[in-house]
Scaffold this active site. Structure first.
Site, short mmCIF file in Angstrom:
data_model
loop_
_atom_site.label_atom_id
_atom_site.label_comp_id
_atom_site.label_asym_id
_atom_site.label_seq_id
_atom_site.Cartn_x
_atom_site.Cartn_y
_atom_site.Cartn_z
N ARG A 53 -29.63 35.83 100.69
CA ARG A 53 -29.36 34.82 99.66
C ARG A 53 -30.69 34.49 99.00
O ARG A 53 -31.75 34.96 99.41
CB ARG A 53 -28.62 33.60 100.24
CG ARG A 53 -28.85 33.28 101.68
CD ARG A 53 -30.22 32.85 101.99
NE ARG A 53 -30.58 31.75 101.13
CZ ARG A 53 -31.82 31.42 100.84
NH1 ARG A 53 -32.82 32.10 101.35
NH2 ARG A 53 -32.10 30.41 100.04
N GLY A 54 -30.63 33.68 97.95
CA GLY A 54 -31.83 33.46 97.14
C GLY A 54 -31.78 34.44 95.98
O GLY A 54 -31.52 35.64 96.15
N ALA A 55 -32.03 33.91 94.78
CA ALA A 55 -31.80 34.70 93.57
C ALA A 55 -32.53 36.06 93.57
O ALA A 55 -31.90 37.11 93.35
CB ALA A 55 -32.20 33.87 92.35
N ARG A 90 -21.64 36.75 93.50
CA ARG A 90 -22.16 35.38 93.32
C ARG A 90 -22.46 35.17 91.83
O ARG A 90 -23.18 35.97 91.22
CB ARG A 90 -23.40 35.14 94.18
CG ARG A 90 -23.08 35.24 95.68
CD ARG A 90 -24.08 34.54 96.56
NE ARG A 90 -24.09 33.11 96.41
CZ ARG A 90 -25.05 32.33 96.89
NH1 ARG A 90 -26.08 32.85 97.53
NH2 ARG A 90 -24.99 31.02 96.74
N GLN A 202 -30.16 25.42 104.20
CA GLN A 202 -31.19 26.45 104.05
C GLN A 202 -32.60 25.88 104.28
O GLN A 202 -33.50 26.62 104.67
CB GLN A 202 -31.13 27.07 102.65
CG GLN A 202 -29.93 27.95 102.39
CD GLN A 202 -28.81 27.19 101.72
OE1 GLN A 202 -28.63 25.99 101.95
NE2 GLN A 202 -28.05 27.87 100.89
N ASP A 243 -32.14 29.36 90.38
CA ASP A 243 -31.26 30.53 90.34
C ASP A 243 -31.02 31.02 88.91
O ASP A 243 -30.59 32.15 88.71
CB ASP A 243 -29.94 30.20 91.01
CG ASP A 243 -30.16 29.98 92.49
OD1 ASP A 243 -30.57 28.86 92.86
OD2 ASP A 243 -30.01 30.93 93.27
N ASN A 253 -30.25 25.09 90.14
CA ASN A 253 -30.76 25.34 91.49
C ASN A 253 -29.78 24.74 92.49
O ASN A 253 -28.78 24.11 92.11
CB ASN A 253 -32.17 24.75 91.67
CG ASN A 253 -32.85 25.27 92.92
OD1 ASN A 253 -32.87 26.49 93.16
ND2 ASN A 253 -33.41 24.40 93.74
N LYS A 254 -30.08 24.93 93.75
CA LYS A 254 -29.20 24.47 94.84
C LYS A 254 -28.76 23.03 94.62
O LYS A 254 -29.54 22.18 94.19
CB LYS A 254 -29.96 24.62 96.16
CG LYS A 254 -29.21 24.22 97.40
CD LYS A 254 -27.86 24.92 97.56
CE LYS A 254 -27.95 26.43 97.50
NZ LYS A 254 -26.65 27.09 97.39
#
Ligand code: MRU
Length: 366
Positions: A53-55, A90, A202, A243, A253-254
């Site tokens: 995960r993570g862009a 995603r 996370q 992201d 973002n998150k």
């Protein structure tokens, strides 16, 4: 970066030259386990289930997913099918779509037999470029931290971050963490407030883990504590990842990032966002056009942890049947952002700011 003192990346090509190994991030910090991807479907699953995960990292994983698809069948139809399937996993992080578009551009014109080696070459290049961009984000962000340390006369610079925008979200270095690691390595005293980042935590499971492995002083805080610490002068700087960045400087973002930006704005704490150029979506106008991923309600209704017997378990935290909403990201408006840190340098969170460091985008973004 290192785990238990050994250099490690989040993803690598195995000695057989074609299969791809990843750290299974759903097991961290309790267990360091890896998973081997042998098909494009394996790559798609790893992205969807957040083993990666993570862009930036999902972009690289998708690029290798295309290479795995080509190995099985290098036809035009297979290329398009793999790209469509990987892209669907995603929706918010634009690096996924960007990496797949890069693969399409590189492979589309080639004959089927040339596609397999070219696919691995291009996926490898996307990975190495990401490492270099993240390294440069760090180099460009260090002066900001150095300046704050100077003003604080050597007292630790307290930096708050949200979610995980560390090397685990990329291939190496990280985005938000790269200036932190590089400042720490340069002897500048830093201390990081790590937001736990519900629902998937996370921050608690990944950021705290990787900062600890590198020896960066940090304190885990619950998501609701950041505003309080800012009000009491305990936070000098916020740096988050993102992201997707809109050309006007809005960033997705998150979930929860927006609230941290509001608290930072109200308390005059500088709020910076760090990202590589692969995270800018030049095709949209502003953050309202960024699709926000809605994830499974079970992520909100439960938490994962390790029980006293050492087993990794999922535990319910709400009455059975409770309805839950789970938007995975939010958009922070540019007006709340002090500046952007990229591989090309720092700029203001405005169209003019971004175009000042990406002038080649001037023509196509008007
Ligand atoms: O849902 P995730 O874990 O893939 O989201 C990642 C983030 O939102 C991170 O905070 C990060 O800033 C973006 S990628 C460097």
């Amino acid at each position: 970066m290192k785990i238990n003192g050994n250099p490690m990346r989040t993803l690598w090509l195995r000695p057989d030259g074609w299969s791809v190994e990843i750290i299974d991030q759903t097991r961290l910090p309790h267990a360091l386990e890896t998973v081997v991807l042998k098909t494009a479907d394996d790559a798609a699953y790893a992205i969807q289930a957040m083993l990666v995960r993570g862009a930036p990292l999902i972009g690289v994983t998708a690029a290798y997913g295309v290479a795995l698809a080509m190995r099985k069948n290098a036809s035009d139809a297979s290329l398009e099918e793999a790209i469509a399937n990987l892209a669907a996993q995603r929706p918010t992080a634009v690096n996924l779509r960007w990496a797949l578009e890069e693969m399409r551009k590189a492979l589309g014109p080639l004959s089927a037999e040339d596609r397999v080696p070219a696919a691995y070459r291009h996926a490898g290049r996307i990975a190495e470029d990401d490492v270099e961009m993240c390294r440069m984000i760090g180099a460009n962000g260090v002066p900001l931290i150095r300046e704050l340390a100077h003003r604080k006369q050597g007292a630790p610079v307290n930096i708050l971050t949200h979610c995980n925008a560390g090397w685990l979200a990329c291939i190496d270095w990280g985005t938000a963490t790269s200036p932190i690691y590089q400042a720490h390595d340069a002897g500048i005293p830093v201390h990081v407030f790590v937001d736990e980042t519900r629902p998937r935590n996370q921050g608690a499971s990944l950021t705290a883990f990787e900062l600890g492995q590198h020896g960066v002083p940090h304190t885990l805080i619950c998501d609701n504590a950041g505003g309080h610490y800012m009000q009491h002068g305990k936070v000098d700087l916020v740096i988050t990842g993102t992201d997707r960045v809109a050309p006007n400087g809005d960033v997705a973002n998150k979930i929860g990032t927006y609230l941290k930006a509001l608290a930072a704005y109200d308390n005059h704490v500088p709020f910076f966002v760090a990202f590589p150029s692969s995270t800018i979506d030049w095709t949209i106008s502003d953050g309202t056009e960024i699709p926000i991923e809605e994830r499974d309600a079970r992520e909100v209704l439960s938490v994962q942890g390790r029980d006293p017997a050492g087993r990794i378990v999922q535990m319910s935290i709400a009455p059975p049947g409770t309805p839950a909403g789970n938007p995975a990201f939010d958009v922070t408006p540019a007006r709340l952002i002090t500046g952007l840190i990229t591989e090309r340098g720092m700029c203001r969170a405005t169209r003019e700011g971004l175009l000042s460091i990406y002038p080649e985008r001037e023509i196509i973004s008007v």
